[in-house]
Design a protein around this motif. Sequence first.
Motif, mmCIF file in Angstrom:
data_model
loop_
_atom_site.group_PDB
_atom_site.id
_atom_site.type_symbol
_atom_site.label_atom_id
_atom_site.label_comp_id
_atom_site.label_asym_id
_atom_site.label_seq_id
_atom_site.Cartn_x
_atom_site.Cartn_y
_atom_site.Cartn_z
ATOM 1 N N MET A 1 0.822 -1.200 0.000
ATOM 2 C CA MET A 1 0.000 0.000 0.000
ATOM 3 C C MET A 1 0.864 1.262 0.000
ATOM 4 S SD MET A 1 -3.315 -0.897 2.378
ATOM 5 C CE MET A 1 -4.137 0.623 1.903
ATOM 6 N N ARG A 2 2.039 1.191 0.600
ATOM 7 C CA ARG A 2 2.931 2.348 0.540
ATOM 8 C C ARG A 2 3.362 2.632 -0.897
ATOM 9 N NH1 ARG A 2 5.218 -0.079 5.358
ATOM 10 N NH2 ARG A 2 4.718 1.173 7.208
ATOM 11 N N GLU A 3 3.639 1.578 -1.664
ATOM 12 C CA GLU A 3 4.016 1.765 -3.062
ATOM 13 C C GLU A 3 2.836 2.316 -3.859
ATOM 14 O OE1 GLU A 3 5.587 -1.940 -4.449
ATOM 15 O OE2 GLU A 3 7.412 -1.772 -3.241
ATOM 16 N N ALA A 4 1.632 1.851 -3.560
ATOM 17 C CA ALA A 4 0.443 2.392 -4.223
ATOM 18 C C ALA A 4 0.254 3.857 -3.853
ATOM 19 C CB ALA A 4 -0.790 1.580 -3.843
ATOM 20 N N ALA A 5 0.531 4.200 -2.591
ATOM 21 C CA ALA A 5 0.405 5.582 -2.137
ATOM 22 C C ALA A 5 1.393 6.495 -2.851
ATOM 23 C CB ALA A 5 0.624 5.656 -0.632
ATOM 24 N N ALA A 6 2.599 5.991 -3.104
ATOM 25 C CA ALA A 6 3.597 6.788 -3.825
ATOM 26 C C ALA A 6 3.100 7.118 -5.225
ATOM 27 C CB ALA A 6 4.921 6.034 -3.885
ATOM 28 N N ILE A 7 2.362 6.210 -5.826
ATOM 29 C CA ILE A 7 1.796 6.460 -7.160
ATOM 30 C C ILE A 7 0.704 7.519 -7.072
ATOM 31 C CG2 ILE A 7 0.522 5.407 -9.068
ATOM 32 C CD1 ILE A 7 1.984 2.773 -8.417
ATOM 33 N N SER A 8 -0.172 7.406 -6.070
ATOM 34 C CA SER A 8 -1.196 8.435 -5.870
ATOM 35 C C SER A 8 -0.546 9.800 -5.656
ATOM 36 C CB SER A 8 -2.061 8.096 -4.649
ATOM 37 O OG SER A 8 -2.774 6.907 -4.816
ATOM 38 N N ASP A 9 0.505 9.824 -4.834
ATOM 39 C CA ASP A 9 1.180 11.084 -4.535
ATOM 40 C C ASP A 9 1.840 11.696 -5.764
ATOM 41 O OD1 ASP A 9 0.397 10.914 -1.932
ATOM 42 O OD2 ASP A 9 2.404 10.648 -1.076
ATOM 43 N N ALA A 10 2.264 10.876 -6.707
ATOM 44 C CA ALA A 10 2.859 11.394 -7.935
ATOM 45 C C ALA A 10 1.795 11.939 -8.880
ATOM 46 C CB ALA A 10 3.656 10.289 -8.632
ATOM 47 N N ALA A 11 0.629 11.328 -8.863
ATOM 48 C CA ALA A 11 -0.433 11.737 -9.789
ATOM 49 C C ALA A 11 -1.058 13.069 -9.401
ATOM 50 C CB ALA A 11 -1.502 10.650 -9.861
ATOM 51 N N MET A 12 -1.132 13.384 -8.110
ATOM 52 C CA MET A 12 -1.802 14.619 -7.702
ATOM 53 C C MET A 12 -1.027 15.866 -8.146
ATOM 54 S SD MET A 12 -4.706 15.457 -6.384
ATOM 55 C CE MET A 12 -5.281 14.021 -5.470
ATOM 56 N N PRO A 13 0.284 15.964 -7.950
ATOM 57 C CA PRO A 13 1.010 17.120 -8.492
ATOM 58 C C PRO A 13 0.935 17.187 -10.015
ATOM 59 C CG PRO A 13 2.317 16.022 -6.825
ATOM 60 C CD PRO A 13 1.150 15.122 -7.114
ATOM 61 N N ARG A 14 0.897 16.029 -10.668
ATOM 62 C CA ARG A 14 0.739 16.016 -12.126
ATOM 63 C C ARG A 14 -0.594 16.634 -12.518
ATOM 64 N NH1 ARG A 14 2.712 17.206 -16.682
ATOM 65 N NH2 ARG A 14 2.095 15.887 -18.453
ATOM 66 N N ALA A 15 -1.619 16.370 -11.724
ATOM 67 C CA ALA A 15 -2.929 16.954 -11.987
ATOM 68 C C ALA A 15 -2.849 18.475 -11.949
ATOM 69 C CB ALA A 15 -3.939 16.442 -10.966
ATOM 70 N N LYS A 16 -2.148 18.991 -10.960
ATOM 71 C CA LYS A 16 -2.005 20.440 -10.840
ATOM 72 C C LYS A 16 -1.363 21.042 -12.089
ATOM 73 C CE LYS A 16 0.425 23.910 -8.064
ATOM 74 N NZ LYS A 16 1.345 24.128 -6.923
ATOM 75 N N GLU A 17 -0.446 20.312 -12.696
ATOM 76 C CA GLU A 17 0.278 20.816 -13.866
ATOM 77 C C GLU A 17 -0.569 20.843 -15.136
ATOM 78 O OE1 GLU A 17 4.629 19.007 -12.480
ATOM 79 O OE2 GLU A 17 3.536 18.138 -14.166
ATOM 80 N N VAL A 18 -1.580 19.981 -15.210
ATOM 81 C CA VAL A 18 -2.255 19.787 -16.510
ATOM 82 C C VAL A 18 -3.676 20.329 -16.538
ATOM 83 C CG1 VAL A 18 -0.851 17.779 -17.073
ATOM 84 C CG2 VAL A 18 -3.034 17.440 -15.885
ATOM 85 N N ILE A 19 -4.054 21.179 -15.589
ATOM 86 C CA ILE A 19 -5.410 21.708 -15.621
ATOM 87 C C ILE A 19 -5.468 23.235 -15.706
ATOM 88 C CG2 ILE A 19 -6.446 19.725 -14.466
ATOM 89 C CD1 ILE A 19 -6.448 21.326 -11.886
ATOM 90 N N PRO A 20 -4.652 23.880 -16.543
ATOM 91 C CA PRO A 20 -4.793 25.329 -16.705
ATOM 92 C C PRO A 20 -6.070 25.664 -17.476
ATOM 93 C CG PRO A 20 -3.191 24.492 -18.262
ATOM 94 C CD PRO A 20 -3.542 23.354 -17.358
ATOM 95 N N PRO A 21 -6.534 26.909 -17.393
ATOM 96 C CA PRO A 21 -7.747 27.304 -18.110
ATOM 97 C C PRO A 21 -7.635 27.023 -19.607
ATOM 98 C CG PRO A 21 -7.096 29.011 -16.566
ATOM 99 C CD PRO A 21 -5.980 28.012 -16.589
ATOM 100 N N GLY A 22 -8.728 26.557 -20.195
ATOM 101 C CA GLY A 22 -8.782 26.303 -21.626
ATOM 102 C C GLY A 22 -8.397 24.902 -22.029
ATOM 103 N N VAL A 23 -7.754 24.159 -21.144
ATOM 104 C CA VAL A 23 -7.365 22.780 -21.455
ATOM 105 C C VAL A 23 -8.589 21.873 -21.328
ATOM 106 C CG1 VAL A 23 -6.028 20.807 -20.599
ATOM 107 C CG2 VAL A 23 -4.964 23.058 -20.778
ATOM 108 N N ALA A 24 -8.709 20.915 -22.217
ATOM 109 C CA ALA A 24 -9.822 19.974 -22.166
ATOM 110 C C ALA A 24 -9.694 19.068 -20.949
ATOM 111 C CB ALA A 24 -9.862 19.140 -23.440
ATOM 112 N N GLU A 25 -10.790 18.878 -20.247
ATOM 113 C CA GLU A 25 -10.781 17.997 -19.079
ATOM 114 C C GLU A 25 -10.315 16.593 -19.453
ATOM 115 O OE1 GLU A 25 -14.590 20.262 -16.980
ATOM 116 O OE2 GLU A 25 -14.677 18.107 -17.378
ATOM 117 N N ALA A 26 -10.718 16.124 -20.643
ATOM 118 C CA ALA A 26 -10.330 14.780 -21.078
ATOM 119 C C ALA A 26 -8.819 14.671 -21.245
ATOM 120 C CB ALA A 26 -11.030 14.429 -22.392
#
Length: 215
Positions: free
Chosen positions: A1-26
């Motif tokens: 579960m710690r390894e799975a958590a590390a993956i979750s933790d990597a995905a959340m900052p990536r989310a912050k990077e890819v949701i600027p205004p005008g970008v498609a949600e998909a």
Amino acid sequence: MREAAAISDAAMPRAKEVIPPGVAEASAAAEIISTLIKGVDGKPGGDLASFFLCASPRISTPHIRWEDVFRQVSQVNLEFAGVRHAYVTPLMRTVSVGKPFDRLRRIHEGEVAGLEAALDVAKPGATCSDVATAFYQTLKKHGFEKESRWGIDWTEPTASLRTGDLTILQPNMTFHLMLGNWVDDDLGYAISESFWVTETGVETFSTLPREIFEE
């Protein structure tokens, strides 16, 4: 579960990077899901367990999919889980595109205070109901209430972090402390922590801060 958590933790900052205004949600969803599947440190993720990206103006609705483009000033509630060898560690956070509005900041403060109160109570010998009560009482002091469910899926005949569940916490139990709150038509909020019951208390799996991520 710690390894799975590390993956979750990597995905959340990536989310912050890819949701600027005008970008498609998909498009943003594809980037985040790619991180969940690729994994981290040479350890790939498993099958996608769940993925929800709820953006303005549909922010008060849980468990919806991508549809539009991100607005100039908007909010995104994210819920997903890293998976490693079929072990799943969910994570929820809220992202603000632009400065968070006052009511969002206030519910965030109340939810984080409630989350920390719940974690303080969670230890061997406490009941699931004790944990839930600590959260509800603290959130109410901040002027909000949570009427939707939380904890393990309501269809599972096992321990659930809710009032009235007298299951006693024991070492090596794990829970998803899911505090998504859909208050009314224009306010929804998401935060969670997955935790492991230790011999003396609890250990949360995520290392990410409990804050509103600002894009």
